[in-house]
Design an enzyme around this catalytic site. Structure first.
Site, PDB file in Angstrom:
ATOM      1  N   ASN A 288       0.886  -1.172   0.000  1.00 32.65           N
ATOM      2  CA  ASN A 288       0.000   0.000   0.000  1.00 32.65           C
ATOM      3  C   ASN A 288       0.916   1.212   0.000  1.00 32.65           C
ATOM      4  O   ASN A 288       1.458   1.595   1.035  1.00 32.65           O
ATOM      5  CB  ASN A 288      -0.908  -0.021   1.224  1.00 32.65           C
ATOM      6  CG  ASN A 288      -1.909   1.123   1.223  1.00 32.65           C
ATOM      7  OD1 ASN A 288      -1.824   2.047   0.427  1.00 32.65           O
ATOM      8  ND2 ASN A 288      -2.863   1.073   2.135  1.00 32.65           N
TER       9      ASN A 288
ATOM     10  N   ARG B  25      -2.511  -1.982  -3.680  1.00 33.08           N
ATOM     11  CA  ARG B  25      -3.726  -1.196  -3.492  1.00 33.08           C
ATOM     12  C   ARG B  25      -3.655   0.009  -4.427  1.00 33.08           C
ATOM     13  O   ARG B  25      -2.705   0.785  -4.398  1.00 33.08           O
ATOM     14  CB  ARG B  25      -3.836  -0.712  -2.051  1.00 33.08           C
ATOM     15  CG  ARG B  25      -5.067   0.171  -1.820  1.00 33.08           C
ATOM     16  CD  ARG B  25      -4.996   0.884  -0.499  1.00 33.08           C
ATOM     17  NE  ARG B  25      -6.186   1.709  -0.285  1.00 33.08           N
ATOM     18  CZ  ARG B  25      -6.163   2.934   0.255  1.00 33.08           C
ATOM     19  NH1 ARG B  25      -5.018   3.470   0.621  1.00 33.08           N
ATOM     20  NH2 ARG B  25      -7.278   3.605   0.419  1.00 33.08           N
TER      21      ARG B  25
ATOM     22  N   HIS C 165     -13.008   2.939  -0.062  1.00 36.27           N
ATOM     23  CA  HIS C 165     -12.912   1.934   1.006  1.00 36.27           C
ATOM     24  C   HIS C 165     -13.531   0.609   0.578  1.00 36.27           C
ATOM     25  O   HIS C 165     -13.937  -0.202   1.416  1.00 36.27           O
ATOM     26  CB  HIS C 165     -13.596   2.398   2.299  1.00 36.27           C
ATOM     27  CG  HIS C 165     -12.966   3.595   2.938  1.00 36.27           C
ATOM     28  ND1 HIS C 165     -13.703   4.588   3.548  1.00 36.27           N
ATOM     29  CD2 HIS C 165     -11.669   3.969   3.063  1.00 36.27           C
ATOM     30  CE1 HIS C 165     -12.887   5.517   4.025  1.00 36.27           C
ATOM     31  NE2 HIS C 165     -11.642   5.152   3.742  1.00 36.27           N
TER      32      HIS C 165
ATOM     33  N   GLY D 171     -10.668   8.512   7.621  1.00 39.15           N
ATOM     34  CA  GLY D 171     -11.670   8.629   6.577  1.00 39.15           C
ATOM     35  C   GLY D 171     -12.824   7.704   6.907  1.00 39.15           C
ATOM     36  O   GLY D 171     -12.615   6.634   7.489  1.00 39.15           O
TER      37      GLY D 171
ATOM     38  N   ARG E 190     -12.172  15.802   7.086  1.00 38.23           N
ATOM     39  CA  ARG E 190     -13.046  16.106   5.957  1.00 38.23           C
ATOM     40  C   ARG E 190     -14.454  16.404   6.449  1.00 38.23           C
ATOM     41  O   ARG E 190     -14.941  15.790   7.393  1.00 38.23           O
ATOM     42  CB  ARG E 190     -13.088  14.937   4.976  1.00 38.23           C
ATOM     43  CG  ARG E 190     -11.747  14.583   4.375  1.00 38.23           C
ATOM     44  CD  ARG E 190     -11.868  13.382   3.455  1.00 38.23           C
ATOM     45  NE  ARG E 190     -10.569  12.773   3.192  1.00 38.23           N
ATOM     46  CZ  ARG E 190     -10.363  11.483   3.036  1.00 38.23           C
ATOM     47  NH1 ARG E 190     -11.385  10.632   3.128  1.00 38.23           N
ATOM     48  NH2 ARG E 190      -9.164  11.012   2.803  1.00 38.23           N
TER      49      ARG E 190
ATOM     50  N   MET F 187     -10.010  10.655  17.307  1.00 36.24           N
ATOM     51  CA  MET F 187     -11.163  10.442  18.186  1.00 36.24           C
ATOM     52  C   MET F 187     -10.751  10.135  19.617  1.00 36.24           C
ATOM     53  O   MET F 187     -11.502  10.402  20.555  1.00 36.24           O
ATOM     54  CB  MET F 187     -12.045   9.323  17.638  1.00 36.24           C
ATOM     55  CG  MET F 187     -12.767   9.686  16.344  1.00 36.24           C
ATOM     56  SD  MET F 187     -13.972  11.027  16.516  1.00 36.24           S
ATOM     57  CE  MET F 187     -15.335  10.168  17.314  1.00 36.24           C
TER      58      MET F 187
ATOM     59  N   GLY G 186     -14.612   2.578  14.401  1.00 35.80           N
ATOM     60  CA  GLY G 186     -15.730   1.637  14.437  1.00 35.80           C
ATOM     61  C   GLY G 186     -15.486   0.448  15.343  1.00 35.80           C
ATOM     62  O   GLY G 186     -16.404  -0.045  16.015  1.00 35.80           O
TER      63      GLY G 186
ATOM     64  N   GLU H 220      -7.573  -5.016   5.177  1.00 35.18           N
ATOM     65  CA  GLU H 220      -7.504  -4.719   3.749  1.00 35.18           C
ATOM     66  C   GLU H 220      -6.347  -5.440   3.070  1.00 35.18           C
ATOM     67  O   GLU H 220      -6.459  -5.863   1.917  1.00 35.18           O
ATOM     68  CB  GLU H 220      -7.391  -3.206   3.551  1.00 35.18           C
ATOM     69  CG  GLU H 220      -8.670  -2.474   3.965  1.00 35.18           C
ATOM     70  CD  GLU H 220      -8.526  -0.965   3.947  1.00 35.18           C
ATOM     71  OE1 GLU H 220      -8.901  -0.353   2.943  1.00 35.18           O
ATOM     72  OE2 GLU H 220      -8.037  -0.410   4.947  1.00 35.18           O
TER      73      GLU H 220
END
Length: 402
Positions: free
Chosen positions: A7, A95, A184, A214, A243, A285, A334, A386
């Site tokens: 990546n 990726r 994503h 993101g 964003r 966060m 999440g 991923e």
């Protein structure tokens, strides 16, 4: 089959090495600050019977080629190396963020494919050039390996036209490719497949919520993406670390017409200085959570806005799917922020969503349920992977039994 997943970012390089059909990586690593004198390599090896070994090096890496050469030295090191020679890498999986309408599936990289990736640079100017550079360097370092591209946008190429078109003059779509592409996709595909397998429902109606720096959300039916929150670029949809997410276009006209912003300043504002950073002064966060605990009203409002946007999309996508079998949370926020999950699921009992707050508050590894036993909808935390998904798609493309 040894599959090396890359990546490549503008100044970084993430990687993992898999020996398929085994899904546990043999090693992983991150090369940071490429182009500076104090570049950093963090390399982890996962022996079968021992604790992981970690090597950290700080050195000058002028470019990606120098970085990947250092990674190759670690891969073939006499003491901690996994490989005896570069030729043992049979496949390199890359990726690539944007595949436009050209790529709806994982693809073996040819000169024609590289030309098309270059042509798509304007659609992802911050990502595709870096991804392309990773391909160029890997071709030099691993000339014997097959190079494979896995596109973030490919999973969302199944969106129906009424979902991916904008209400703009048709020639802007036909001639300029202005439409919803979504992002994503590798993460959404991975967690959706794991959820369907866990539920034993191949036709499951799923909402996958990817919350990192993101953020995006997707509606998935039978393993197929039917709608997603990001659009032409990765700015639309949910509130993110820096964003803005969805915004009235009139705000842009006001910024430019009344406040003197030019297009570059508006793009910088909405992509790099908005979202949670704009609301609180922090984009992480964890820091915002600490501020919330300390009674910061800005942090409280930001959390409410962040979760409210997620909740709106859950309701919309439940309508799109005609019902819901499972809601999945993934990625850093999440998987780890219990408050975000609680606020996002609050007052959704009419959709059959009932969170078990005590289970939600617990930290535990792996896939787990956080729904109340009486909930009609399964609420799942599924850690995304991923790199593994990229490796699996490479193996599937090349006919490796898994």
């Amino acid at each position: 089959m040894n599959i090396f997943v890359i990546n490549s970012g503008s100044s970084s390089l993430k990687y993992q090495l898999f020996r398929f059909p085994a899904e546990q990586p043999l090693c992983s690593g991150l090369v940071e600050r490429i182009g500076l004198e104090n570049s950093i390599i963090t390399h982890k090896v996962f022996p079968a019977t021992e604790e992981e070994q970690v090597v950290r090096r700080t050195l000058a890496l002028p470019d990606h080629r120098a970085g990947l050469q250092q990674v190759l030295q670690l891969l073939t090191d006499a003491e901690i190396g996994i490989l005896r020679a570069p030729g043992e890498v049979e496949v390199v999986g890359h990726r690539v963020v944007h595949g436009g309408e050209s790529f709806a599936a994982t693809t073996i990289i040819t000169p024609e494919v590289k030309h098309e990736i270059r042509r798509l640079f304007p659609l992802a100017p911050l990502h595709n050039p870096a991804n392309y550079l990773g391909i160029e360097v890997a071709e030099q370092i691993f000339p014997q390996a097959r190079q494979v591209a896995v596109f973030d946008t490919a999973f969302h190429q199944t969106l129906p036209e009424h979902a991916f078109r904008y209400a703009l003059p048709e020639e802007l779509y036909r001639e300029q490719g202005i439409r919803v592409y979504g992002f994503h996709g590798t993460s959404h595909r991975y967690v959706a497949a794991r959820a369907a397998a866990y539920l034993g429902q191949s036709e499951a109606r799923l909402i996958t919520v990817h919350l990192g720096n993101g953020c995006s959300i997707a509606a998935v039916r039978g393993g197929v993406s039917v709608d997603t929150s990001m659009g032409f670029g990765p700015l639309a949809g949910l509130v993110m670390g820096t964003r803005s997410g969805d915004i009235d276009p009139s705000v842009i006209f006001h910024l430019m017409g009344q406040l003197g912003y030019d297009a570059e300043q508006v793009a910088d504002l909405l992509n790099k200085h908005s979202g949670m950073l704009g609301l609180t002064g922090n984009s992480d966060m964890r820091d915002i959570g600490h501020a919330l605990e300390a009674g910061d009203p800005r942090a409280a409002l930001a959390y409410e806005m962040y979760a409210y946007r997620i909740k709106k999309y859950i309701g919309a996508y439940a309508a799109v799917l005609g019902g819901l079998d499972a809601l999945i949370f993934t990625a850093g926020v999440g998987e780890n922020d219990a408050l975000v999950r609680r606020l996002a699921c609050q007052d959704l009992g009419f959709l059959g969503i009932q969170l078990d707050e005590s289970v939600n508050a617990l930290r535990a590894p792996g896939l787990r349920e956080i729904n109340h036993p009486e909930s009609r909808v399964k609420l799942l935390i599924i850690p995304t992977n991923e790199e593994l998904e990229i490796a699996k798609q490479c193996a599937e493309l090349l006919g490796v039994n898994m």
